[in-house]
Design a protein around this motif. Structure first.
Motif: not given
Length: 238
Positions: A181-205
């Motif tokens: 789901g969305a959490e795993e998608a964030e994790a996969l992209l995170g391993f590549l150093g890619i993140h959604p805009h931080p304001y879209a999810h305060p916990a991402l930072m």
């Protein structure tokens, strides 16, 4: 696809199949609409397709399936959902893994009821489409052929046993819900150093900080849906 409402609607009635050809034949009978429901419906499938397209086409990530299912069945599902094109290889188990077959399977062995175009989906040893023992072994051999190390490969799996077995070999993302789901998608992209805009999810930072700590530690970690670092069992007890 577990306990989602769509998956519950996609339950299969008899006849049942235990072999690759039998299951592939049954899948053809059920049709693409059943596959769509089994994978969570239109919205989830569209999200998965977009993620795979981004990883494979835009970012050049090589995607491989290592499964304890049959190659032909996996290929047919991904083909029906327009996702097969994004995968470099599908690896699964060999015929006979789950029994000698039902009466329906024996009918299918002769090719009865199986459309001719489906034969190309069947797993082939010549194409290295069968697991080489455990998933860990298959992943290790694949990484060795490609010259990859821990930080260059990611395993995504919902089986905690498979994840534990792969710790120290490959970076891991544990799927703790009803599929990616969305959490795993964030994790996969995170391993590549890619993140959604931080304001879209305060916990991402905060999650990004955790990710950097994980990648800097050579002992490997497992990332769960909340980007929590999980040690091995002995360290967790401490």
């Amino acid at each position: 696809e577990g306990s989602s409402p769509e998956a519950r609607r996609a339950r299969v009635d008899p006849p049942y199949a235990e072999t690759e050809r039998g299951q592939l034949r049954r899948l053809c009978e059920l049709g693409p609409a059943w596959t769509l429901e089994a994978f969570g419906g239109h919205r989830r499938v569209a999200s998965l397709r977009n993620l795979l397209r981004r990883l494979s086409v835009e970012l050049g990530v090589r995607l491989v399936v290592n499964s304890k299912g049959f190659v032909g069945v996996i290929k047919k599902c991904l083909f029906d959902l327009e996702m097969l094109v994004f995968f470099e290889r599908i690896t699964g188990v060999q015929e006979g893994t789950y029994g000698n077959g039902t009466h329906y399977d024996w009918q299918s062995l002769s090719g009865a009821g199986l459309p001719p175009e489906m034969f190309s989906f069947l797993g082939r040893a010549s194409a290295h489409e069968f697991l080489q023992g455990a998933k860990r072994t298959t992943i290790r051999l694949d990484m060795s052929r490609r010259g990859l190390d821990l930080k260059q490969a990611v395993m995504v799996d919902d089986d905690r046993g498979e994840i534990n077995d792969a710790i120290g070999l490959v970076s891991c993302i544990h799927v703790a819900g009803c599929g990616v789901g969305a959490e795993e998608a964030e994790a996969l992209l995170g391993f590549l150093g890619i993140h959604p805009h931080p304001y879209a999810h305060p916990a991402l930072m905060w999650r990004a900080t955790i990710r950097e700590e994980v990648l800097q530690n050579p002992r490997s970690r497992v990332i769960n849906r909340a980007w929590t670092c999980l040690e091995d069992d002995d360290e967790m007890e401490d």
